[in-house]
Motif scaffolding. Structure first.
Motif, PDB file in Angstrom:
ATOM      1  N   GLY A 327       0.783  -1.226   0.000  1.00  0.00           N
ATOM      2  CA  GLY A 327       0.000   0.000   0.000  1.00  0.00           C
ATOM      3  C   GLY A 327       0.813   1.273   0.000  1.00  0.00           C
ATOM      4  O   GLY A 327       0.251   2.368   0.007  1.00  0.00           O
ATOM      5  N   THR A 328       2.147   1.170  -0.010  1.00  0.00           N
ATOM      6  CA  THR A 328       3.004   2.357  -0.011  1.00  0.00           C
ATOM      7  C   THR A 328       3.463   2.679  -1.426  1.00  0.00           C
ATOM      8  O   THR A 328       3.999   1.815  -2.112  1.00  0.00           O
ATOM      9  CB  THR A 328       4.241   2.136   0.877  1.00  0.00           C
ATOM     10  N   GLN A 329       3.223   3.900  -1.867  1.00  0.00           N
ATOM     11  CA  GLN A 329       3.646   4.313  -3.194  1.00  0.00           C
ATOM     12  C   GLN A 329       5.049   4.921  -3.108  1.00  0.00           C
ATOM     13  O   GLN A 329       5.256   5.945  -2.468  1.00  0.00           O
ATOM     14  CB  GLN A 329       2.664   5.344  -3.778  1.00  0.00           C
ATOM     15  N   LEU A 330       6.019   4.268  -3.737  1.00  0.00           N
ATOM     16  CA  LEU A 330       7.403   4.716  -3.666  1.00  0.00           C
ATOM     17  C   LEU A 330       7.959   4.977  -5.056  1.00  0.00           C
ATOM     18  O   LEU A 330       7.614   4.265  -6.013  1.00  0.00           O
ATOM     19  CB  LEU A 330       8.258   3.639  -2.974  1.00  0.00           C
ATOM     20  N   THR A 331       8.817   5.993  -5.151  1.00  0.00           N
ATOM     21  CA  THR A 331       9.520   6.237  -6.414  1.00  0.00           C
ATOM     22  C   THR A 331      10.649   5.220  -6.540  1.00  0.00           C
ATOM     23  O   THR A 331      10.941   4.466  -5.610  1.00  0.00           O
ATOM     24  CB  THR A 331      10.117   7.652  -6.423  1.00  0.00           C
ATOM     25  N   GLY A 332      11.312   5.190  -7.689  1.00  0.00           N
ATOM     26  CA  GLY A 332      12.391   4.236  -7.917  1.00  0.00           C
ATOM     27  C   GLY A 332      13.485   4.330  -6.879  1.00  0.00           C
ATOM     28  O   GLY A 332      13.932   3.320  -6.328  1.00  0.00           O
ATOM     29  N   GLU A 333      13.940   5.552  -6.579  1.00  0.00           N
ATOM     30  CA  GLU A 333      14.999   5.749  -5.596  1.00  0.00           C
ATOM     31  C   GLU A 333      14.513   5.396  -4.191  1.00  0.00           C
ATOM     32  O   GLU A 333      15.241   4.768  -3.402  1.00  0.00           O
ATOM     33  CB  GLU A 333      15.477   7.198  -5.623  1.00  0.00           C
ATOM     34  N   GLN A 334      13.277   5.767  -3.854  1.00  0.00           N
ATOM     35  CA  GLN A 334      12.725   5.433  -2.550  1.00  0.00           C
ATOM     36  C   GLN A 334      12.582   3.925  -2.372  1.00  0.00           C
ATOM     37  O   GLN A 334      12.835   3.389  -1.292  1.00  0.00           O
ATOM     38  CB  GLN A 334      11.354   6.107  -2.376  1.00  0.00           C
ATOM     39  N   LEU A 335      12.197   3.262  -3.452  1.00  0.00           N
ATOM     40  CA  LEU A 335      12.024   1.816  -3.393  1.00  0.00           C
ATOM     41  C   LEU A 335      13.355   1.115  -3.174  1.00  0.00           C
ATOM     42  O   LEU A 335      13.462   0.177  -2.374  1.00  0.00           O
ATOM     43  CB  LEU A 335      11.365   1.326  -4.681  1.00  0.00           C
ATOM     44  N   THR A 336      14.389   1.573  -3.880  1.00  0.00           N
ATOM     45  CA  THR A 336      15.722   1.001  -3.690  1.00  0.00           C
ATOM     46  C   THR A 336      16.185   1.194  -2.252  1.00  0.00           C
ATOM     47  O   THR A 336      16.737   0.283  -1.636  1.00  0.00           O
ATOM     48  CB  THR A 336      16.730   1.662  -4.652  1.00  0.00           C
ATOM     49  N   GLN A 337      15.937   2.392  -1.713  1.00  0.00           N
ATOM     50  CA  GLN A 337      16.329   2.685  -0.333  1.00  0.00           C
ATOM     51  C   GLN A 337      15.548   1.812   0.639  1.00  0.00           C
ATOM     52  O   GLN A 337      16.101   1.306   1.629  1.00  0.00           O
ATOM     53  CB  GLN A 337      16.087   4.160  -0.023  1.00  0.00           C
ATOM     54  N   ALA A 338      14.258   1.626   0.380  1.00  0.00           N
ATOM     55  CA  ALA A 338      13.426   0.811   1.269  1.00  0.00           C
ATOM     56  C   ALA A 338      13.895  -0.640   1.284  1.00  0.00           C
ATOM     57  O   ALA A 338      13.952  -1.280   2.340  1.00  0.00           O
ATOM     58  CB  ALA A 338      11.961   0.880   0.827  1.00  0.00           C
ATOM     59  N   ILE A 339      14.236  -1.175   0.111  1.00  0.00           N
ATOM     60  CA  ILE A 339      14.734  -2.545   0.043  1.00  0.00           C
ATOM     61  C   ILE A 339      16.053  -2.660   0.793  1.00  0.00           C
ATOM     62  O   ILE A 339      16.313  -3.637   1.501  1.00  0.00           O
ATOM     63  CB  ILE A 339      14.890  -2.986  -1.423  1.00  0.00           C
ATOM     64  N   SER A 340      16.891  -1.637   0.657  1.00  0.00           N
ATOM     65  CA  SER A 340      18.172  -1.640   1.361  1.00  0.00           C
ATOM     66  C   SER A 340      17.968  -1.653   2.872  1.00  0.00           C
ATOM     67  O   SER A 340      18.635  -2.409   3.592  1.00  0.00           O
ATOM     68  CB  SER A 340      18.976  -0.404   0.955  1.00  0.00           C
ATOM     69  N   GLU A 341      17.033  -0.819   3.367  1.00  0.00           N
ATOM     70  CA  GLU A 341      16.865  -0.668   4.806  1.00  0.00           C
ATOM     71  C   GLU A 341      16.031  -1.779   5.431  1.00  0.00           C
ATOM     72  O   GLU A 341      16.320  -2.231   6.543  1.00  0.00           O
ATOM     73  CB  GLU A 341      16.207   0.684   5.110  1.00  0.00           C
TER      74      GLU A 341
END
Length: 427
Positions: A327-341
């Motif tokens: 349910g969270t809408q993330l941009t490409g950079e935000q998504l990469t950061q989220a996967i990292s964290e």
């Protein structure tokens, strides 16, 4: 890695017993993270970043950029083979077995096919189902939504767990009855890994005292092990104290607010063998520590440092659990950061052995939150997660067969593209 860590711990313990300080290399350098541990942490526990948070983000970006081309190019390692016909090569002979090739799933003993009984030397019945579940009970379990989903999941590469909640049954005095239903469900589908028997343990309002909480864990684990020998037992909880790191004011507040979630009590459940897998939720990390200027990233880092310092993985498998992708809408950079964290960081340095991601959940208003698109339409988040094939065995998700996206067979097939394990909810 583990051998070296064990050597460091033994050396450090010896020095501390002799009254000698820890060596200088444990204090110096930009990779030191001892400041994140509590002041009462034993001297022999040393914190060192293998990959600092900013480096972890770069690592994740390296593998995810260009649609994961670097991961594709890495390819599998060449398999080592031995040709026994090659001159000078000696292959052992005379081992156990009948010398014949057998397909995967073939019975080990004649007559041991599904529903059959192995033939014994004297013709007696030598196999007894340890669950004590009758054929009628197995048949009834197979007909439930969870039973049908377990059969569908068995057609995928995923390892299957049964997810249920036994705390309410325990409080109602119906634990034995509930345990038997779970045993029938597990027995009905060969290959089920184990049972997750409770969620939010000690965090919700089900139990009011530590003694009641301990009794539930010990009695439920004992009852399940009696009817499901060899199966793994899992529980889900949170440890708010861990997010505080070395902040004493924060630790005092968390101890007062969540008295049942004492790390020493949870550690005792593990050391006594009640739980084989402990899932730690991170849903509270984003907001719970704002009063002490501790953000989600720092709180998570604090949590996993505390887990490692207590060596909980010596007693059980530790899992991280995250519901925020759905349910969270993330941009490409935000998504990469989220996967990292949220995925890479917990797995870093074996702080957690697996990560459980919620892919679909419904809020109080009835709105459905998904990682993927409705009816499995494409979504950026889902496509990025599909690129994490190299860690698929370490990724798990939950699935409720009573509320399918399409149908269990279709849903589980899609889930197996990302996850190596699935927890099937059983009411």
């Amino acid at each position: 890695m583990r051998r070296r860590l064990r050597q460091v711990l033994i050396i450090g313990l010896t020095l501390s017993l002799l009254g000698i300080g820890v060596p200088a290399w444990s204090e110096d350098g930009d990779r030191n993270c001892n400041d994140l541990m509590a002041a009462d942490t034993p001297a022999f526990v040393v914190c060192t970043w293998l990959a600092k948070p900013d480096e972890a983000a770069d690592i994740a970006r390296f593998w995810l950029d260009d649609d994961g081309q670097n991961m594709i190019d890495s390819g599998p390692l060449d398999r080592i083979t031995i040709d026994c016909q090659e001159p000078g090569t000696e292959c052992p002979t005379g081992g156990e077995g009948d010398g014949e090739m057998h397909d995967i799933g073939d019975p080990d003993v004649p007559g041991a096919e599904d529903g059959g009984t192995p033939e014994c030397q004297n013709g007696e019945e030598c196999y007894i189902d340890p669950t004590g579940v009758t054929a009628a009970e197995k048949s009834a379990a197979k007909a439930t939504p969870a039973g049908r989903a377990a059969q569908a999941a068995a057609q995928t590469p995923m390892r299957v767990w049964i997810d249920t909640e036994l705390a309410d049954d325990y409080k109602a005095g119906k634990l034995d009855e509930a345990v038997k239903k779970v045993a029938a469900l597990v027995a009905a589908q060969p290959g089920v890994v184990g049972v997750r028997f409770t969620s939010q343990l000690g965090y919700n309002q089900t139990f009011s005292t530590a003694e009641e909480l301990d009794a539930f864990v010990s009695q439920t684990a004992t009852a399940l092990r009696k009817v499901l020998p060899g199966k793994k037992l899992s529980a889900h909880t949170v440890v708010p104290l861990f997010g505080c790191g070395a902040n004493d004011a924060c630790k005092a507040a968390m101890t007062e607010k969540y008295p049942l979630l004492d790390p020493e009590r949870i550690g005792a459940w593990l050391s006594k063998g009640y739980i084989d897998q402990l899932a730690l939720d991170d849903g509270h990390l984003a907001t719970l520590y704002a009063a002490w200027q501790i953000d989600a990233k720092e709180a998570q880092r604090n949590q996993w440092i505390q887990v490692r310092a207590r060596a909980w993985d010596a007693y059980a498998q530790i899992a991280a659990e995250d519901a925020t992708f759905a349910g969270t809408q993330l941009t490409g950079e935000q998504l990469t950061q989220a996967i990292s964290e949220r995925v890479a960081a917990p797995l870093q340095d074996a702080a957690a052995q697996t990560v459980t991601l919620w892919t679909r959940w419904q809020d109080a208003s009835g709105e459905v939150n998904r990682v993927y698109g409705e009816k499995w339409q494409a979504s950026d988040t889902w496509e990025q997660l599909k690129k994490l094939g190299s860690i698929r065995p370490r990724l798990a998700t939950l699935y409720d067969p009573a509320n399918p996206e399409v149908d269990p067979a279709t849903d589980l097939k899609h889930l197996s593209e990302v996850f190596g394990q699935v927890y099937l909810h059983a009411a």
